[in-house]
Design a protein around this motif. Sequence first.
Motif, PDB file in Angstrom:
ATOM      1  N   ASP A  31      31.405  53.874   2.641  1.00  0.00           N
ATOM      2  CA  ASP A  31      32.443  54.430   1.762  1.00  0.00           C
ATOM      3  C   ASP A  31      32.648  53.426   0.625  1.00  0.00           C
ATOM      4  O   ASP A  31      33.092  52.294   0.839  1.00  0.00           O
ATOM      5  CB  ASP A  31      33.725  54.650   2.572  1.00  0.00           C
ATOM      6  CG  ASP A  31      34.837  55.232   1.717  1.00  0.00           C
ATOM      7  OD1 ASP A  31      35.998  55.196   2.143  1.00  0.00           O
ATOM      8  OD2 ASP A  31      34.540  55.712   0.599  1.00  0.00           O
ATOM      9  N   LEU A  32      32.285  53.830  -0.610  1.00  0.00           N
ATOM     10  CA  LEU A  32      32.382  52.950  -1.776  1.00  0.00           C
ATOM     11  C   LEU A  32      33.649  53.255  -2.558  1.00  0.00           C
ATOM     12  O   LEU A  32      34.059  54.419  -2.680  1.00  0.00           O
ATOM     13  CB  LEU A  32      31.169  53.141  -2.683  1.00  0.00           C
ATOM     14  CG  LEU A  32      29.818  52.694  -2.075  1.00  0.00           C
ATOM     15  CD1 LEU A  32      28.688  53.109  -2.983  1.00  0.00           C
ATOM     16  CD2 LEU A  32      29.797  51.189  -1.875  1.00  0.00           C
ATOM     17  N   THR A  33      34.272  52.215  -3.127  1.00  0.00           N
ATOM     18  CA  THR A  33      35.475  52.379  -3.957  1.00  0.00           C
ATOM     19  C   THR A  33      35.279  51.604  -5.247  1.00  0.00           C
ATOM     20  O   THR A  33      34.793  50.459  -5.233  1.00  0.00           O
ATOM     21  CB  THR A  33      36.714  51.838  -3.221  1.00  0.00           C
ATOM     22  OG1 THR A  33      36.836  52.535  -1.968  1.00  0.00           O
ATOM     23  CG2 THR A  33      37.971  52.091  -4.042  1.00  0.00           C
ATOM     24  N   LEU A  34      35.621  52.229  -6.389  1.00  0.00           N
ATOM     25  CA  LEU A  34      35.478  51.613  -7.702  1.00  0.00           C
ATOM     26  C   LEU A  34      36.858  51.418  -8.317  1.00  0.00           C
ATOM     27  O   LEU A  34      37.645  52.368  -8.396  1.00  0.00           O
ATOM     28  CB  LEU A  34      34.613  52.499  -8.612  1.00  0.00           C
ATOM     29  CG  LEU A  34      34.464  52.026 -10.050  1.00  0.00           C
ATOM     30  CD1 LEU A  34      33.707  50.706 -10.108  1.00  0.00           C
ATOM     31  CD2 LEU A  34      33.750  53.085 -10.879  1.00  0.00           C
ATOM     32  N   THR A  35      37.184  50.186  -8.741  1.00  0.00           N
ATOM     33  CA  THR A  35      38.438  49.917  -9.438  1.00  0.00           C
ATOM     34  C   THR A  35      38.124  49.143 -10.705  1.00  0.00           C
ATOM     35  O   THR A  35      37.014  48.626 -10.889  1.00  0.00           O
ATOM     36  CB  THR A  35      39.391  49.110  -8.554  1.00  0.00           C
ATOM     37  OG1 THR A  35      38.753  47.872  -8.194  1.00  0.00           O
ATOM     38  CG2 THR A  35      39.744  49.860  -7.279  1.00  0.00           C
ATOM     39  N   GLY A  36      39.113  49.019 -11.601  1.00  0.00           N
ATOM     40  CA  GLY A  36      38.932  48.302 -12.845  1.00  0.00           C
ATOM     41  C   GLY A  36      38.401  49.209 -13.930  1.00  0.00           C
ATOM     42  O   GLY A  36      37.979  50.343 -13.675  1.00  0.00           O
TER      43      GLY A  36
END
Length: 437
Positions: A31-36
């Motif tokens: 499960d990948l999460t992208l922030t910024g």
Amino acid sequence: MDGNGSASTPYVISTGSATTALEVTDTPTVDLTLTGDGSAGAPYTVSAAVILDPAPPGGGTNLVQAGPDGLFLECEQVRGCFSAGDGAGYDEATGVITARPSTDAGNVLSYGTDGGLLVPPGGAPADPTVVEAGDSTTVDNTVTGTGSAADPYVVTSAVILDPSPPQGGDNLIQAGPDGLFMECADVRGCFSAGDGAGYDEATGVITARPSTDAGNSLAYGTDGGLLVPPAEALEVGCGLQGEGTVASPLAAFPIAGEQAWADDWDCDAAAHSTLKCDPDTGALWAPPEHTSAALTFQQSHPFGTPTFTGPTAFLIADANAWAEATYTADSLTTCRGMSFSTRFTGHAEISWPANSTFDLGYAIQVNGGALAVRQTHSKLTAGAAGRERWTFGVSQAVMLAAHTGYAVRVYPAIRVTAGSVTIQQWITDTDLIGVTR
């Protein structure tokens, strides 16, 4: 930065004239999460978490676990997956697997000084030879004697005959002083005659039994075999052919009509008749009936007497002044395709002043598509003023597949290359013909 990070609208970062897009895609195990937003103050951060199946396909508990320092699987988790069977010992708490010798009396298998399995040289201590009788469901064995030279072992056997067979009848096998036996008399009572057969239990003779119903042609031949006399020759009527034999079976004669084929056609009847026989069902069939339709109507275009001054390209005289020929799908047939043709005949009365030149025609539209002008009449040489009536036409034809409609619409069209032109009257005759394929 634009976008919301979804598959259809990924993140897009503006860096001067260049654009950077970043997106993440999960898999069944991560499960990948992208922030910024990718800027210096908020750089992109991609984090990942391993996905552990809470309900594995086999229905058991997932042995893989996640701790603060990563994934782990220890011996303690897997030891419960094993158990001891015959000849083996197993300690689930320690995971130690051992051999398990039998505790039966006389077993000489043990552990050696090195912890391995040991059978002492020579096997078991010398014991007297023992002979036992082992019976089966069909043989009764008996052992007598002590095995000494004076009293040797003697094995005798007797066949076991079931006194109550599974089906509840009598056992036909018998035992006599000279062995097992079963004679014809013993089995003849097992048979009886059914439909079409005769049976004599006393002799065991089986025969065929012809029916005594009226009209039965089955009998015995001179050689004692069953005989069906040849049938009388068939009389074949209209629409049938063949002799009713294997070589010439009775069948439909596929030529339709109430009179001789040659009265109307000079081609081969069997090759060109439309009556067919379905080889799967044996049903006769003929193609669907042909149909046709023809129609003629006249329309006077009510656009007054408009004047057009040149030079112009081709113009539609009036967008509301049109004639149309239409075929509605399945209106003549629900099975066959259609050959559809139409002709539009124009009768135009035109007036013009001196030194005018012009072209007349129809703008054609098929199935609501784009307009295409077909030029039909022209005045090419400048001269005196005039007023004349001309007749001209355009045609459209098409082969339509079944269940397909078609519409052709025409608009009076004019192009003035010099001077001016006045349309005094324009009448269109519409002819249409539809014929099934």
